[in-house]
Design a protein around this motif. Sequence first.
Motif, mmCIF file in Angstrom:
data_model
loop_
_atom_site.group_PDB
_atom_site.id
_atom_site.type_symbol
_atom_site.label_atom_id
_atom_site.label_comp_id
_atom_site.label_asym_id
_atom_site.label_seq_id
_atom_site.Cartn_x
_atom_site.Cartn_y
_atom_site.Cartn_z
ATOM 1 N N SER A 104 0.840 -1.202 0.000
ATOM 2 C CA SER A 104 0.000 0.000 0.000
ATOM 3 C C SER A 104 0.873 1.249 0.000
ATOM 4 O O SER A 104 2.068 1.195 0.297
ATOM 5 C CB SER A 104 -0.933 -0.009 1.213
ATOM 6 N N GLN A 105 0.258 2.380 -0.305
ATOM 7 C CA GLN A 105 0.993 3.629 -0.435
ATOM 8 C C GLN A 105 1.675 4.018 0.878
ATOM 9 O O GLN A 105 2.836 4.423 0.875
ATOM 10 C CB GLN A 105 0.029 4.735 -0.888
ATOM 11 N N ASP A 106 0.972 3.885 2.010
ATOM 12 C CA ASP A 106 1.567 4.314 3.279
ATOM 13 C C ASP A 106 2.691 3.376 3.730
ATOM 14 O O ASP A 106 3.695 3.834 4.285
ATOM 15 C CB ASP A 106 0.503 4.468 4.368
ATOM 16 N N LYS A 109 5.658 4.315 1.621
ATOM 17 C CA LYS A 109 6.305 5.522 2.138
ATOM 18 C C LYS A 109 7.155 5.204 3.363
ATOM 19 O O LYS A 109 8.251 5.752 3.529
ATOM 20 C CB LYS A 109 5.254 6.575 2.491
ATOM 21 N N ILE A 126 8.745 4.913 -5.011
ATOM 22 C CA ILE A 126 7.521 4.105 -5.013
ATOM 23 C C ILE A 126 6.987 4.059 -6.435
ATOM 24 O O ILE A 126 6.783 5.095 -7.069
ATOM 25 C CB ILE A 126 6.484 4.712 -4.060
ATOM 26 N N ASP A 129 2.523 -0.497 -6.740
ATOM 27 C CA ASP A 129 2.489 -1.282 -5.506
ATOM 28 C C ASP A 129 3.839 -1.956 -5.233
ATOM 29 O O ASP A 129 3.907 -3.009 -4.611
ATOM 30 C CB ASP A 129 1.362 -2.311 -5.543
#
Length: 163
Positions: A104-106, A109, A126, A129
Amino acid sequence: MASTYSFDIVSDFDRQELVNALDQTNREISNRYDLKDTKTTVDLGDETITVNTDSEFTLDTVHSIMLTKATKRKLSPKIFDYGKVESASGNRVRQEIKLQKGISQDIGKKIAKLIRDEFKKVQASIQGDAVRVTSKSKDDLQQIIQRLKQEELPVALQFTNYR
């Protein structure tokens, strides 16, 4: 020589191994004395597994069987995201287990920040995915892989496209 090396951090699983693990789970459920008459079903969908059984106790037993079979086939237990236990018709219970695939994006990060903070000469970006890590030193990339294996993340990580 100004070449750079890279690899991708992904979260994926081998679907065929999952199918085999669930087949073994179904076979063991039909053979075990304590589960024989429960009419338990374990169905694999595109992105979910649905378990339908007669009680929460047998649901826990099915979970342990499924986890055992999955880990023997080198599948991480982190790919299973257990949903809420729902009551089904006929005094039965049903649970949907989502299959986690992709970072996931978070979480991406968080991984990129960890790499930037601890390894100054390395770039992490990033890409959808996945997280691409590039460096001029292969040793730095090996250290990043070792460091990420130590980190407790809620997803199973694989390292691919090592060049």
